[in-house]
Motif scaffolding. Structure first.
Motif, PDB file in Angstrom:
ATOM      1  N   ASP A  20     -11.881  12.684  21.448  1.00 41.47           N
ATOM      2  CA  ASP A  20     -10.494  12.734  20.973  1.00 41.47           C
ATOM      3  C   ASP A  20      -9.614  11.743  21.738  1.00 41.47           C
ATOM      4  OD1 ASP A  20     -11.143  14.734  19.159  1.00 41.47           O
ATOM      5  OD2 ASP A  20     -10.352  16.359  20.401  1.00 41.47           O
ATOM      6  N   VAL A  21      -9.790  11.670  23.056  1.00 41.79           N
ATOM      7  CA  VAL A  21      -8.986  10.763  23.881  1.00 41.79           C
ATOM      8  C   VAL A  21      -9.316   9.317  23.542  1.00 41.79           C
ATOM      9  CG1 VAL A  21      -8.585   9.953  26.251  1.00 41.79           C
ATOM     10  CG2 VAL A  21      -8.594  12.412  25.752  1.00 41.79           C
ATOM     11  N   VAL A  22     -10.599   8.983  23.450  1.00 42.26           N
ATOM     12  CA  VAL A  22     -10.993   7.602  23.141  1.00 42.26           C
ATOM     13  C   VAL A  22     -10.513   7.210  21.740  1.00 42.26           C
ATOM     14  CG1 VAL A  22     -12.968   6.056  22.802  1.00 42.26           C
ATOM     15  CG2 VAL A  22     -12.892   7.564  24.792  1.00 42.26           C
ATOM     16  N   THR A  23     -10.604   8.126  20.791  1.00 46.63           N
ATOM     17  CA  THR A  23     -10.096   7.847  19.445  1.00 46.63           C
ATOM     18  C   THR A  23      -8.596   7.588  19.485  1.00 46.63           C
ATOM     19  OG1 THR A  23     -11.842   9.162  18.418  1.00 46.63           O
ATOM     20  CG2 THR A  23      -9.880   8.756  17.090  1.00 46.63           C
ATOM     21  N   THR A  24      -7.869   8.374  20.260  1.00 47.59           N
ATOM     22  CA  THR A  24      -6.428   8.161  20.412  1.00 47.59           C
ATOM     23  C   THR A  24      -6.153   6.790  21.009  1.00 47.59           C
ATOM     24  OG1 THR A  24      -5.963  10.527  20.618  1.00 47.59           O
ATOM     25  CG2 THR A  24      -4.346   9.013  21.573  1.00 47.59           C
ATOM     26  N   LEU A  25      -6.921   6.400  22.010  1.00 47.93           N
ATOM     27  CA  LEU A  25      -6.727   5.095  22.646  1.00 47.93           C
ATOM     28  C   LEU A  25      -7.065   3.942  21.700  1.00 47.93           C
ATOM     29  CD1 LEU A  25      -8.220   5.961  26.127  1.00 47.93           C
ATOM     30  CD2 LEU A  25      -5.796   5.516  25.623  1.00 47.93           C
ATOM     31  N   ALA A  26      -7.968   4.181  20.764  1.00 50.38           N
ATOM     32  CA  ALA A  26      -8.374   3.136  19.813  1.00 50.38           C
ATOM     33  C   ALA A  26      -7.456   3.044  18.606  1.00 50.38           C
ATOM     34  CB  ALA A  26      -9.802   3.399  19.344  1.00 50.38           C
ATOM     35  N   LEU A  27      -6.955   4.207  18.130  1.00 50.61           N
ATOM     36  CA  LEU A  27      -6.224   4.242  16.856  1.00 50.61           C
ATOM     37  C   LEU A  27      -4.811   4.788  16.943  1.00 50.61           C
ATOM     38  CD1 LEU A  27      -9.102   5.750  14.673  1.00 50.61           C
ATOM     39  CD2 LEU A  27      -8.487   3.329  14.909  1.00 50.61           C
ATOM     40  N   GLY A  28      -4.510   5.553  17.981  1.00 48.84           N
ATOM     41  CA  GLY A  28      -3.233   6.244  18.080  1.00 48.84           C
ATOM     42  C   GLY A  28      -3.418   7.721  17.783  1.00 48.84           C
ATOM     43  N   LEU A  29      -2.430   8.513  18.173  1.00 53.40           N
ATOM     44  CA  LEU A  29      -2.505   9.966  17.971  1.00 53.40           C
ATOM     45  C   LEU A  29      -2.525  10.336  16.498  1.00 53.40           C
ATOM     46  CD1 LEU A  29      -0.187  11.689  20.577  1.00 53.40           C
ATOM     47  CD2 LEU A  29      -2.549  12.256  20.068  1.00 53.40           C
ATOM     48  N   GLY A  30      -3.316  11.351  16.175  1.00 52.17           N
ATOM     49  CA  GLY A  30      -3.335  11.884  14.828  1.00 52.17           C
ATOM     50  C   GLY A  30      -4.201  11.119  13.851  1.00 52.17           C
ATOM     51  N   LYS A  31      -4.852  10.067  14.309  1.00 53.86           N
ATOM     52  CA  LYS A  31      -5.728   9.306  13.420  1.00 53.86           C
ATOM     53  C   LYS A  31      -7.173   9.651  13.732  1.00 53.86           C
ATOM     54  CE  LYS A  31      -2.431   5.719  12.643  1.00 53.86           C
ATOM     55  NZ  LYS A  31      -1.954   4.424  13.048  1.00 53.86           N
ATOM     56  N   THR A  32      -8.012   9.559  12.714  1.00 52.55           N
ATOM     57  CA  THR A  32      -9.423   9.895  12.889  1.00 52.55           C
ATOM     58  C   THR A  32     -10.288   8.656  12.709  1.00 52.55           C
ATOM     59  OG1 THR A  32      -9.601  10.501  10.569  1.00 52.55           O
ATOM     60  CG2 THR A  32      -9.123  12.282  12.111  1.00 52.55           C
ATOM     61  N   MET A  33     -11.418   8.705  13.364  1.00 47.82           N
ATOM     62  CA  MET A  33     -12.373   7.606  13.278  1.00 47.82           C
ATOM     63  C   MET A  33     -13.238   7.835  12.039  1.00 47.82           C
ATOM     64  SD  MET A  33     -13.323   4.751  14.687  1.00 47.82           S
ATOM     65  CE  MET A  33     -12.760   4.688  16.374  1.00 47.82           C
ATOM     66  N   THR A  34     -12.785   7.292  10.929  1.00 49.47           N
ATOM     67  CA  THR A  34     -13.529   7.408   9.674  1.00 49.47           C
ATOM     68  C   THR A  34     -14.719   6.448   9.715  1.00 49.47           C
ATOM     69  OG1 THR A  34     -12.205   5.681   8.651  1.00 49.47           O
ATOM     70  CG2 THR A  34     -11.421   7.965   8.401  1.00 49.47           C
ATOM     71  N   ALA A  35     -15.631   6.607   8.778  1.00 48.57           N
ATOM     72  CA  ALA A  35     -16.799   5.721   8.723  1.00 48.57           C
ATOM     73  C   ALA A  35     -16.391   4.250   8.581  1.00 48.57           C
ATOM     74  CB  ALA A  35     -17.735   6.143   7.597  1.00 48.57           C
ATOM     75  N   GLY A  51      -1.919   9.321  24.137  1.00 50.75           N
ATOM     76  CA  GLY A  51      -1.060   8.913  23.032  1.00 50.75           C
ATOM     77  C   GLY A  51       0.091   8.051  23.502  1.00 50.75           C
ATOM     78  N   ALA A  52       0.711   8.440  24.620  1.00 54.89           N
ATOM     79  CA  ALA A  52       1.796   7.635  25.186  1.00 54.89           C
ATOM     80  C   ALA A  52       1.255   6.293  25.673  1.00 54.89           C
ATOM     81  CB  ALA A  52       2.464   8.391  26.330  1.00 54.89           C
ATOM     82  N   TYR A  53       0.067   6.309  26.282  1.00 54.76           N
ATOM     83  CA  TYR A  53      -0.544   5.068  26.765  1.00 54.76           C
ATOM     84  C   TYR A  53      -0.788   4.112  25.594  1.00 54.76           C
ATOM     85  CZ  TYR A  53      -3.454   1.999  29.607  1.00 54.76           C
ATOM     86  OH  TYR A  53      -3.959   0.910  30.274  1.00 54.76           O
ATOM     87  N   TYR A  54      -1.310   4.638  24.503  1.00 53.01           N
ATOM     88  CA  TYR A  54      -1.541   3.817  23.311  1.00 53.01           C
ATOM     89  C   TYR A  54      -0.230   3.188  22.840  1.00 53.01           C
ATOM     90  CZ  TYR A  54      -2.676   2.414  18.564  1.00 53.01           C
ATOM     91  OH  TYR A  54      -2.825   1.686  17.416  1.00 53.01           O
TER      92      TYR A  54
END
Length: 178
Positions: A21-36, A95-98
């Protein structure tokens, strides 16, 4: 069903799911999911660099996390004593870091040195205020059920609200009270 939580005597600081969840947030921002499709397009090396920068900032600016990283404190010692044991807090910090330190305009996340400095300053300022029970500043956010809460609400909107408060504090050099 697999249980992926960190409680009691578990020696891990955060769970595998929380790390994702943290790495996904750092890659895409809060509330976004790593879709295929996003996963196929993801620049894994860029995500690794951003993640290392974030976790490096956490471990350098929060004394308790520095002690854990150096093997001088067991993660279990944080539980019941620090907000840093809360995956919700870590996600809000991510999320704030992103928002402040990550530039993803090119499609791949890149750490902005000035944004990283702002977030490190925020982390350093917050370090002495992460103890439990929560202090007046944390409680005033309205995101904690009570002063004895060990974490803020974990709904996505709560995490986004806390990340926005942290982002604003980082961008205003601490003018907001937390």
């Amino acid at each position: 069903m697999e249980i992926d939580t960190v409680r009691g005597a578990n020696e891990n600081w955060i769970s595998g799911k929380n790390l994702i969840d943290v790495v996904t947030t750092l890659a895409l921002g809060l509330g976004k999911t790593m879709t295929a499709p996003r996963e196929r397009a993801a620049d894994e090396e860029a995500i690794r660099r951003v993640s290392e920068s974030f976790f490096g900032a956490l471990s350098q600016e929060f004394a308790d996390l520095r002690l854990i990283a150096n093997g001088e404190l067991r993660p279990v010692a944080l539980r019941g004593n620090s907000l840093l044991a809360s995956p919700t807090i870590i996600r809000a910090l991510a999320g704030a870091y992103y928002d402040v330190a990550v530039d993803s305009a090119t499609g791949s996340p890149v750490v902005s040195p000035s944004g990283d400095r702002r977030m490190r300053k925020l982390f350093s300022d917050l370090s002495p205020r992460m103890g439990l029970p929560v202090d007046d500043g944390w409680f005033a956010t309205g995101l904690f059920d009570g002063r004895t809460s060990q974490a803020p609400g974990s709904r996505t909107q709560d995490i986004k609200e806390l990340a926005a408060i942290l982002r604003e504090r980082a961008l205003t050099a601490g003018a907001l009270q937390i």
